[in-house]
Design an enzyme around this catalytic site. Structure first.
Site, PDB file in Angstrom:
ATOM      1  N   TYR A   1      -0.411  19.289  35.439  1.00  0.00           N
ATOM      2  CA  TYR A   1      -0.856  19.396  33.912  1.00  0.00           C
ATOM      3  C   TYR A   1      -1.654  20.991  33.860  1.00  0.00           C
ATOM      4  CZ  TYR A   1      -0.141  14.736  32.680  1.00  0.00           C
ATOM      5  OH  TYR A   1       0.627  13.314  32.651  1.00  0.00           O
ATOM      6  N   GLU A   2      -1.511  21.646  32.653  1.00  0.00           N
ATOM      7  CA  GLU A   2      -1.963  23.007  32.533  1.00  0.00           C
ATOM      8  C   GLU A   2      -3.746  23.157  32.712  1.00  0.00           C
ATOM      9  OE1 GLU A   2      -0.165  24.339  29.264  1.00  0.00           O
ATOM     10  OE2 GLU A   2      -1.718  23.307  28.022  1.00  0.00           O
ATOM     11  N   SER A   3      -4.017  21.917  32.804  1.00  0.00           N
ATOM     12  CA  SER A   3      -5.456  21.726  32.867  1.00  0.00           C
ATOM     13  C   SER A   3      -5.985  22.079  34.259  1.00  0.00           C
ATOM     14  CB  SER A   3      -6.156  20.418  32.425  1.00  0.00           C
ATOM     15  OG  SER A   3      -5.705  19.491  33.104  1.00  0.00           O
TER      16      SER A   3
END
Lengths: 273, 335, 273, 335
Positions: free
Chosen positions: D50-52
């Site tokens: 996830y880009e988080s």
């Protein structure tokens, strides 16, 4: 070592400042944002990768003249209606937009944290975002001749973040999804941190970010200061409020009622426009 | 003869230059000893940063390397080496950097790379390490080096780290992010027997011996036309006091990349040299007890400049010597 | 998920490779280095910020043709005599030198890890290191006109590190001083990790680096694989050996005796020179 | 009518494209549902990023945002957002990236920024997020978007993310670092009812529908004259199979910065489009059950190209539908 949030905002956040409130879904400093609005700050340039509800609220209140961002949606819900109303209809006033991709803005903060004037990344090529030449440009590798993207560094006047812990000396610890907070703090001239609580000693947490007290201007204890976002280990995300916000924010009157009910004064005038 | 030698004196003199709250980049050897001596005497809240990544380390015993586990275990934070150099050293967050030298010239430029040519040296030295960027970016640089004609040379074989540049006029300083909080304890700065010395005026100032007139107090901030992203690199972080002083050459983005005031102090086994306020030529301003100007001249490979009024460095106190011995014996602070 | 060290070296380290063994004082992969020598690898380009004893040994054994580094000393002791003998006297053969500052080489690894051809830093200006134009150059900021240093990316064929732990899936965890290991692993085409032990679940450690199994080519259990360096939580640095090495390495004969006693064959010939 | 709708079909069709071992960059919305559906059905060892910052997250329930604590708590590692984009996305470590679109053109270029002009838009959309770099660097890109003339447009109002470029010929691929270990379990790839589809040949290959002839198998490595530092960026990390394929325009440092094969698949509520192997024009190759070519043409703002032999997408299986409902109800995998 801690100070009241109102004092920290009064001292460090000024009209016209470039202000970054960071936190990637997690640890969004909502309480500090509301205090900024409560104190009537205006003409701010707001910087944030994901404006989220926190900037939708500030933009609707007329606090901001400019927005620097990379993704402006209500995550999993839809639009940020106050942001859209400002851009599409100039309500409550015109909002200038400077937009990046996530990779671009993350690197712009990193360059700022290193006090470099720009960062290099492999990105943007072929996109219309590149037309914003004042913030996105190109550089050529002196070794290979490859042309790469360059982004201008971001150095906020003030960065505000929320964290789980401070120790008695005012050092700060956050963990979980820590986003771009370290870079945003180190890129800033002044940094304010709200924390859930103060402890004698930090626990062990893989992936934690620790910020020494000497890079921070103020640390304030604000329990649940990220609501409706969350602080891992302390609270869970109030997903219902994110849904509810979609209704509140769709309508200017409903929004103003919400603002009034929360003691957040709209800034009607904008002397710049 | 006293119960201390010139090496002790060098370490003690260097330690005295550190103040409570100073962020100090510590390397192996004499700097390590000096910084930990300061922490055990007049500057217990001097903040030690090691290029291995340890920030605010509080070593219980004198570390034998900059990668001792005691540093990581007692540090407030441990960061990666790239982060250390980009976000901390390179960003100008170090108040005091210590450097050693195999050769140093009259403008404080340093060689730690080779004697002879780089391609075919007669003596291969360790190389640069963190020095070039510490020399450029630390608020002030203290060089600790034994004085001899082989070391204090007219012409360096190799420039590893830049002091004031080949003619003394090449250094340009830049804004740097100063800490935004004051030192955390109330102990007066400069509590050692000599005070902080002439380079230590104000917690973050480069002092009157810097390269030119220093701007004092709070530097103007605000966006200076750099667009929507804040003030841009020329004014970035110029919040605290002092270090923003531009020096006589002026600051700005076309400068030589240096941020700090440069080698404001060179501490040797003969005494202390400081750059001339006008020319940046290293000038002998203080001598250790029992050392004469003539001794110092003989130990220098160029025609040594000497201050009109030369002071004597007070010898180590009993407290300083005891702390020094305790450190050398690797005793813990409590022992 | 783990393999014997000898197999990992045999499969992944080839004559002529560019090899980085990283670990900043802490977690230096000595056991892997000795296995490389034991298997008779030659003509390597060795990359390492601090060559330390580990490369002094490999250089003395004639394993390397080239060295990329930033600080070549025996920390707290003095010179690396085998490195000096190779550079000053070409014994056992000529060693080509490519040298950086710590900031430069750390950034070169970071660029390699990001698969960028170069990195930008504020450094090197005015130094003679800049004369190495093939690895150090300059770039101009497209926004401010400031000229900055550029370093060519480093992308080793193989990076080898030592870590405290692997889990049953072959993910790796290290903590304490973690140096530039993450960047060196991610910059490499293949990465080998020796670990102290395999555990069911990783503990919490602030500052730990975790590397997922899919960026690693091989994980090998080698208890005390960092000796005479150390692994925090498992061993302490053998400072006596660092002092002893000063004596062993000063003298070619004493060095060769040490090598023979440790089953490390010198590579006498160098077909390149 | 069946017990599934076109949204279900889109998610199921997307999920089937993921294989065990795939490193998949997951965004909010349909990609999140599709990726987690794959993990609960045929590809339990699909690796979700996830880009988080969460790497190899194993969410127990369907996350409601990409920043849910469950992602951080179950991930193998959580990294900062700059690191995620520099060392993971930008470096080409993602096998499959999912994108949505407000507008898409016939060459797979995407607008998620504005309808109207950028300065004064009629509709302000969310903006770029991670999409431009995912579009450029992921091994292959799967676009999930509902088909309509307003969305499938002749001309984008704004190019946010590049597919094959304005004329379909602008994409150049680069070497990317492939994983060096194989997937960790023995389940055959493409275990879903359709297999992995025509884009899924080999664990890391871009497949025959890519931009040109793909080099197969192990790409030549070794230093190609780039000096002492290894092979330099053009060959950097080109170890694994497949993705190194240069496409018809050739690869190399002067390429357009793209690493991956581009939008090899566009999954809509009508069916599946794939780029023509010669021109890269999106071509309808598969239709969902009950959808006609004419329906698809009407839902497309340009003269839709249709494959000579068009296949039907198998409808969702009972297993897939059950898993989908369980996810939507935010039940844990064990429930």
């Amino acid at each position: 070592m801690t100070v009241p949030l109102a004092d920290a905002i009064a001292e460090h956040v000024h009209d016209g400042d470039t202000v970054a409130l960071e936190g990637f879904t997690h640890l969004i400093p909502f309480a500090a944002a509301h205090e900024i609005a409560r104190q009537g700050r205006r003409q701010l340039t707001l910087v944030r990768m994901t404006p989220d509800l926190v900037y939708d609220q500030l933009i609707g209140l007329g606090v901001a003249d400019q927005l620097v961002f990379s993704y402006g949606g209500n995550p999993g819900v839809g639009s940020l209606h106050r942001l859209r109303d400002a851009v599409e209809n100039h309500w409550p006033h015109r909002l200038a937009i400077h937009e990046h991709s996530h990779a671009g803005l993350a690197n712009a903060y990193s360059a700022g944290a290193a006090r470099l004037p720009f960062a290099v990344l492999r990105g943007y090529r072929g996109t219309d975002l590149e037309e914003q030449r004042d913030i996105i440009s190109r550089v050529t590798c002196p070794f290979t001749g490859e042309e790469l993207a360059a982004v201008r560094a971001v150095n906020p006047d003030v960065t505000v973040i929320h964290a789980q812990l401070a120790d008695r000396d005012g050092n700060v610890m956050l963990w979980g999804i820590t986003g771009v907070q370290r870079e945003a703090v180190l890129a800033a001239k002044r940094a304010i941190v709200t924390v859930e609580e103060v402890v004698d000693e930090f626990p062990e947490h893989t992936g934690a970010v620790i910020l020494p007290n000497w890079v921070l201007a103020a640390v304030c204890v604000v329990s649940n200061g990220a609501w409706p976002s969350y602080a891992a280990g302390y609270s869970v995300r109030d997903n219902d409020f994110y849904l509810e916000w979609d209704k509140i924010s769709r309508d200017r009157e409903a929004f103003l009622e919400w603002a009034a009910a929360n003691g957040l004064p709209p800034q009607k005038e904008n002397s710049h426009v | 003869m006293s119960d201390w030698d010139s090496a002790d004196m060098m370490n003690v003199a260097a330690a005295r230059e550190l103040k409570n709250g100073d962020v100090c980049l510590v390397g192996v050897g004499p700097p390590n000893l000096a910084a930990n001596l300061a922490r055990r005497t007049h500057a217990p809240n001097c903040r030690l940063v090691y290029e291995s990544g340890a920030i605010d380390a509080k070593p219980r015993r004198l570390p034998l390397s900059i990668g001792d586990d005691d540093l990581a275990a007692t540090a407030i934070a441990v960061v990666s080496v790239p982060e250390m150099f980009n976000f901390w050293v390179g960003a100008g967050r170090i108040d005091v950097g210590f450097l050693g030298a195999a050769q140093i010239d009259r403008f404080g430029n340093i060689n730690t790379t080779v004697i002879g040519s780089h391609a075919d040296p007669t003596t291969r030295l360790p190389g640069a390490g963190g020095a070039p960027e510490i020399a450029a970016a630390a608020g002030r640089v203290i060089v600790i080096v034994k004085q001899s004609p082989r070391t204090f040379v007219e012409q360096l074989d190799f420039i590893t780290s830049v002091g004031y540049g080949p003619t003394g006029r090449e250094r340009r300083t830049r804004s740097a992010p100063d800490r935004t909080t004051e030192p955390t304890d109330a102990e007066p700065t400069g509590a050692g027997p000599m005070g902080a010395g002439p380079t230590g005026v104000g917690a973050t100032g480069a002092g009157p011996t810097g390269a030119g007139p220093m701007s004092a107090g709070r530097t103007a901030v605000g966006s200076t036309g750099a667009g929507p992203m804040g003030a841009g690199p020329t004014a970035a972080g110029a919040m605290g006091a002092g270090r923003t002083g531009a020096g006589s050459m002026g600051a700005g983005p076309t400068g030589a990349g240096a941020m700090g005031a440069g080698p404001t102090l060179v501490i040797t086994d003969f005494g202390v040299l400081e750059p001339d306020p006008g020319t940046n030529e290293l000038t002998m301003t203080r001598l250790h007890q029992g050392v004469t100007v003539e001794d110092a001249r003989k130990a220098t490979g160029w025609d040594l400049k000497v201050a009109e009024s030369i002071e004597e460095v007070p010898p180590p106190t009993a407290t300083e010597l005891a702390a020094l011995r305790s450190l050398r014996n690797r005793e813990t602070a409590d022992a």
